[in-house]
Write a protein that holds these residues in place. Sequence first.
Motif, mmCIF file in Angstrom:
data_model
loop_
_atom_site.group_PDB
_atom_site.id
_atom_site.type_symbol
_atom_site.label_atom_id
_atom_site.label_comp_id
_atom_site.label_asym_id
_atom_site.label_seq_id
_atom_site.Cartn_x
_atom_site.Cartn_y
_atom_site.Cartn_z
ATOM 1 N N ALA B 59 -59.780 -90.055 -132.738
ATOM 2 C CA ALA B 59 -59.054 -91.170 -133.354
ATOM 3 C C ALA B 59 -58.380 -92.068 -132.313
ATOM 4 O O ALA B 59 -57.951 -93.170 -132.637
ATOM 5 C CB ALA B 59 -58.026 -90.654 -134.355
ATOM 6 N N ASP B 60 -58.296 -91.615 -131.061
ATOM 7 C CA ASP B 60 -57.726 -92.477 -130.025
ATOM 8 C C ASP B 60 -58.672 -93.610 -129.644
ATOM 9 O O ASP B 60 -58.239 -94.637 -129.115
ATOM 10 C CB ASP B 60 -57.441 -91.665 -128.744
ATOM 11 N N ALA B 62 -61.560 -94.592 -131.706
ATOM 12 C CA ALA B 62 -62.412 -95.066 -132.801
ATOM 13 C C ALA B 62 -61.516 -95.536 -133.943
ATOM 14 O O ALA B 62 -60.540 -94.872 -134.272
ATOM 15 C CB ALA B 62 -63.341 -93.945 -133.276
ATOM 16 N N TRP B 63 -61.844 -96.683 -134.529
ATOM 17 C CA TRP B 63 -60.993 -97.283 -135.546
ATOM 18 C C TRP B 63 -61.849 -97.736 -136.702
ATOM 19 O O TRP B 63 -62.960 -98.254 -136.500
ATOM 20 C CB TRP B 63 -60.254 -98.478 -134.977
ATOM 21 N N LEU B 389 -52.218 -102.168 -130.497
ATOM 22 C CA LEU B 389 -51.101 -101.726 -129.683
ATOM 23 C C LEU B 389 -50.877 -100.227 -129.770
ATOM 24 O O LEU B 389 -50.640 -99.557 -128.784
ATOM 25 C CB LEU B 389 -49.845 -102.460 -130.162
ATOM 26 N N ARG B 390 -50.961 -99.673 -130.982
ATOM 27 C CA ARG B 390 -50.714 -98.245 -131.151
ATOM 28 C C ARG B 390 -51.600 -97.426 -130.235
ATOM 29 O O ARG B 390 -51.191 -96.486 -129.595
ATOM 30 C CB ARG B 390 -50.994 -97.840 -132.603
ATOM 31 N N TYR B 391 -52.888 -97.832 -130.194
ATOM 32 C CA TYR B 391 -53.827 -97.075 -129.394
ATOM 33 C C TYR B 391 -53.510 -97.230 -127.923
ATOM 34 O O TYR B 391 -53.586 -96.301 -127.156
ATOM 35 C CB TYR B 391 -55.246 -97.501 -129.711
ATOM 36 N N ILE B 393 -50.646 -97.769 -126.450
ATOM 37 C CA ILE B 393 -49.502 -96.957 -126.056
ATOM 38 C C ILE B 393 -49.857 -95.483 -126.135
ATOM 39 O O ILE B 393 -49.575 -94.706 -125.238
ATOM 40 C CB ILE B 393 -48.282 -97.281 -126.941
ATOM 41 N N TRP B 397 -49.914 -93.077 -122.924
ATOM 42 C CA TRP B 397 -49.024 -91.924 -122.911
ATOM 43 C C TRP B 397 -49.792 -90.642 -122.601
ATOM 44 O O TRP B 397 -49.400 -89.828 -121.782
ATOM 45 C CB TRP B 397 -48.305 -91.824 -124.265
ATOM 46 N N LYS B 398 -50.925 -90.440 -123.264
ATOM 47 C CA LYS B 398 -51.691 -89.214 -123.039
ATOM 48 C C LYS B 398 -52.198 -89.137 -121.601
ATOM 49 O O LYS B 398 -52.174 -88.086 -120.982
ATOM 50 C CB LYS B 398 -52.878 -89.130 -123.998
#
Lengths: 435, 435
Positions: B59-60, B62-63, B389-391, B393, B397-398
């Motif tokens: 899910a990081d 693929a949308w 943006l969510r992805y 960040i 982060w990961k």
Amino acid sequence: MHLMTLRPRIVIVGGGFGGLETAKALAEKDVDVTLVDQQNHHCFQPLLYQVATAALSPADIAWPIRSILKGQSNTTVLMAEVTGIDTSARTVSASGRQIPYDYLVIATGATHSYFGHDEWQDAAPGLKRIEDATHIRRRTLLAFERAEFSTDEAEKQRLMTFAIVGGGPTGVEMAGAISEVAGRILPADFRHVDPRTARVVLIEAGPRILPAFPEDLSAYAHRSLEDMGVEVMVNTRVTGCDDGGVDLGDRRLETGCTIWAAGVVASPAGKWLQAPTDRAGRIEVRDDLTVPGHQEIFAIGDTASIKQANGTPVPGIAPAAKQMGQHAAAEIIGRLNGKAPTAFTYRHQGDLATIGRKSAIVKLKRTKLTGFPAWLFWSLIHVYFLIGLRYRIGVAWKWAWDYLSVQRGARLITRSVKDEPPTAHKNGASHDAAA
Amino acid sequence: MHLMTLRPRIVIVGGGFGGLETAKALAEKDVDVTLVDQQNHHCFQPLLYQVATAALSPADIAWPIRSILKGQSNTTVLMAEVTGIDTSARTVSASGRQIPYDYLVIATGATHSYFGHDEWQDAAPGLKRIEDATHIRRRTLLAFERAEFSTDEAEKQRLMTFAIVGGGPTGVEMAGAISEVAGRILPADFRHVDPRTARVVLIEAGPRILPAFPEDLSAYAHRSLEDMGVEVMVNTRVTGCDDGGVDLGDRRLETGCTIWAAGVVASPAGKWLQAPTDRAGRIEVRDDLTVPGHQEIFAIGDTASIKQANGTPVPGIAPAAKQMGQHAAAEIIGRLNGKAPTAFTYRHQGDLATIGRKSAIVKLKRTKLTGFPAWLFWSLIHVYFLIGLRYRIGVAWKWAWDYLSVQRGARLITRSVKDEPPTAHKNGASHDAAA
């Protein structure tokens, strides 16, 4: 290597809350620990419904067992399927090997029960493993995809009808979450259906949902769900499940997706040991958690049936499994030091259940919470219990983002549409493994 | 609804980089756009190898396509399998429906080519889809699990031998990443094998790896891989693949896991249209990207074969697909406004490939970078191009966490060990769908 040692050999079967806690409690002890699980990961089951409803990814709530235990040099983790126990030879059969033990801890958990109707399983999958969660996520999202693609209005409506069977915490959480996904998250994405018209029906055989909670909290949850648009049917028994819907006695509910959250049955460990079990297949353990006739074998968590001092059964929840794991570890160390068995005492800390995105109910010893404060409490508790800092920050970040943006990050349907039969998933054994 | 309109109908087949870019470029135009894909998600393929090596979750990267395009009110997204095109009726056959078009954009991409040996597919899976990545992740991690469980030293060594076939960017990235996972991340987790003794072998048929790069960068990558412990074999042709290993002419390499990163072949779109194709099955489009004989049909991305002004082919990379998507959209709008066709001009921006956790090679028009600066550049570019943006960040982060902690967050093996045959995955069609 491991098998050559002279230290006492402790074999733990199962890496859920109970098994993992047992292993951790034996970390610094002068024993050899082997934890066997058929999965490579520990799954934080209380958040499985969030994977099933696309709020979190599998890797957010599941971690390799060997990585959780890597700091314990006395512990080996084996990924293997246990198929039997030879109590006279004191060995566990696992994927073709015989693993010897001096003490054995059975923590193999529970799975769904269809009350004698295992043929319903394919039409109404349950939620116990990561694979179940991604399977349900896929079924749910595919129902909307098919509704968008269909040119038949009745079929569109059927596809957007979701039945959740069972009004315990999992059923309530799933109903609330699906209702929110349909009502708040998906509408902007579709052109030929309005996901806000989706029906979410929660079906409970008993007289009220969440029977483990006090009646007022149960009633609060019922009202909250109805305010969200969920149809709650109590005193309603499912008499049939197929790919097109569920039978409720003489009524029929046509559905695009049915989810089973009704019954649990213990793993076959009781049969392996020919031990006395209750109706759900749980081993009726003695007060020190050992299996009758086997001072060296413990059964804990959902595999064990034991009563509290007040006569009610110890519930099948994570804190109970962890407490039993700690007790089993302490008993083993005690015996190795010549101490007599002691009885397990369960300390009930409370019950929690969420109802959608900003409400929950919480029952602690002296306190009840409802609504947003309860939801906040629930969130803090669950983030706190997630293992490992990375996950805590990652999950907190995703929740904060989803809360503020009304989005869902993990809305993947894995497998392409052509791998999927037009009606529904046909074979429970080939659940898509998704992570 | 959609089909009743009188606006020009534009159908895009495929939601990869090319198809998505076409749809976006048509956002505010007075046309009806329908994008059809058999998956519900757009996959950011350049980072697939990170899912395959457990650094990121599906899910990081693929949308849901419909969620990317939800702001475009003129656009419908359908999840359906296209099985043919009727160019005289101007309809696309998709999952039993006929979808009419005035303009059609074929952006169906490419898949692995086994050079006529499709029977190697099960033993040596390739990396094109999310399911492929989770399948390879599972195979790789299971190889270590089995080595830990095995009591046979030779079998342990075989299981911990990884062959990657193909020395392009994907092969280099996979080899570097597996070598790092084995050498830096797994060692503390295992008791009965030492993952640092794993062999990672990169096999390239040509005289050097990364042939799209200048020779000095290619040599730099070769040396860097060898410094990491990867065995690089050039001028080595694979003549057979099975569950136990690969044949290299008269030699044999016993492996626990083989990964195919060698060839690509275009989707069958050329056959649907009976259009002229090159050897890889790509449609030989005219200079405006239309299919010969069909002014109303465009083929873009990996489905199209077209040469640059200097005579070299436009490469099969994401920026090329995006540029073609923009061109196709502009051409369609131009024609609707009565303008004449214009030729597509490709602007090559550069080539990048990572080699493990802190090195990369970068070739831009006027600059070459190697080592850590190249890796930093690569990271910035890839985070920048992630959608949303969510992805950005979340992925940043990961990566930061993994970089600092030398950990991998997504080390899940979905499906339990009992679902898996003891040797390897037997059926390419049942790739575990994991997200």
